[in-house]
Design a protein around this motif. Sequence first.
Motif, PDB file in Angstrom:
ATOM      1  N   LEU A   6       0.852  -1.197   0.000  1.00 41.57           N
ATOM      2  CA  LEU A   6       0.000   0.000   0.000  1.00 41.57           C
ATOM      3  C   LEU A   6       0.884   1.242   0.000  1.00 41.57           C
ATOM      4  O   LEU A   6       1.826   1.335   0.793  1.00 41.57           O
ATOM      5  N   VAL A   7       0.599   2.172  -0.908  1.00 40.46           N
ATOM      6  CA  VAL A   7       1.416   3.382  -1.061  1.00 40.46           C
ATOM      7  C   VAL A   7       0.517   4.620  -1.089  1.00 40.46           C
ATOM      8  O   VAL A   7      -0.686   4.533  -1.347  1.00 40.46           O
ATOM      9  N   SER A   8       1.163   5.781  -0.843  1.00 43.06           N
ATOM     10  CA  SER A   8       0.442   7.062  -0.977  1.00 43.06           C
ATOM     11  C   SER A   8       1.267   8.116  -1.699  1.00 43.06           C
ATOM     12  O   SER A   8       0.787   9.231  -1.916  1.00 43.06           O
ATOM     13  N   GLY A   9       2.536   7.735  -2.026  1.00 42.16           N
ATOM     14  CA  GLY A   9       3.399   8.790  -2.580  1.00 42.16           C
ATOM     15  C   GLY A   9       4.358   8.282  -3.630  1.00 42.16           C
ATOM     16  O   GLY A   9       3.961   7.592  -4.564  1.00 42.16           O
ATOM     17  N   SER A  10       5.641   8.601  -3.449  1.00 40.85           N
ATOM     18  CA  SER A  10       6.646   8.335  -4.502  1.00 40.85           C
ATOM     19  C   SER A  10       6.920   6.839  -4.695  1.00 40.85           C
ATOM     20  O   SER A  10       7.347   6.417  -5.757  1.00 40.85           O
ATOM     21  N   GLY A  11       6.688   6.038  -3.652  1.00 38.08           N
ATOM     22  CA  GLY A  11       6.821   4.595  -3.843  1.00 38.08           C
ATOM     23  C   GLY A  11       8.245   4.083  -3.935  1.00 38.08           C
ATOM     24  O   GLY A  11       8.505   3.053  -4.549  1.00 38.08           O
ATOM     25  N   THR A  12       9.201   4.789  -3.319  1.00 35.05           N
ATOM     26  CA  THR A  12      10.586   4.293  -3.402  1.00 35.05           C
ATOM     27  C   THR A  12      10.789   3.057  -2.529  1.00 35.05           C
ATOM     28  O   THR A  12      11.623   2.213  -2.837  1.00 35.05           O
TER      29      THR A  12
END
Length: 201
Positions: A6-12
């Motif tokens: 689960l992500v909310s941003g840049s996903g690094t």
Amino acid sequence: ARLVVLVSGSGTNLQALLDAIDADPAYGARIVAVGADRDGIAGLERAERAGLPTFTVRLRDHADRAGWDAALTDATGGYDPDLVVSAGFMKIVGPAFLARFGGRIVNTHPALLPSFPGAHGVRDALAYGAKVTGCTVHFVDDGVDTGPVIAQGVVEVRPDDTEDALHERIKEVERRLLVDVVGRLSRDGYRIEGRKVLIPA
Ligand code: GRF
């Protein structure tokens, strides 16, 4: 192990997991889907580039948090994950999600919990004048950033640090920590006993 990230941003952090899985056939886990709470983020683009299924569950599409929580639970459950990895996911999962995946949700936080929990851990450590901070990988429980700690990494705070500069240095440690923890949990299994996380080997 089947992972939903689960992500909310840049996903690094997601990217670090993708790269580790590509680099090591014996890593012991694969990402079966990536979920987000918003559209148009780099994290979803990274997932699409990797050919992964994605889903977005937005709070504003639901009458209330319970509806959002149920929808997120159903969307995630549809991929039958062994482990859910919250990697920069900026929402607090609700009772339905915890009932379904409790004990199998790993979160990464950019501070040394229990210090500086919540959405601004980097900014709060800097404002406090902490000399060291870092990151924590932990299991999610029904609190905010309060679940059993699996691993932590320390990062020095520099006198001229800005929030972004410090966060980037933390993320370098965080990505390595998350990849190591997710791999070990997936390959070796684990037990949670109170606040202790026991991983054999
Ligand atoms: C990570 O430092 C995470 O701990 C925090 O936000 C950052 C997300 O980074 N909540 P990314 O989206 O994985 O690049």
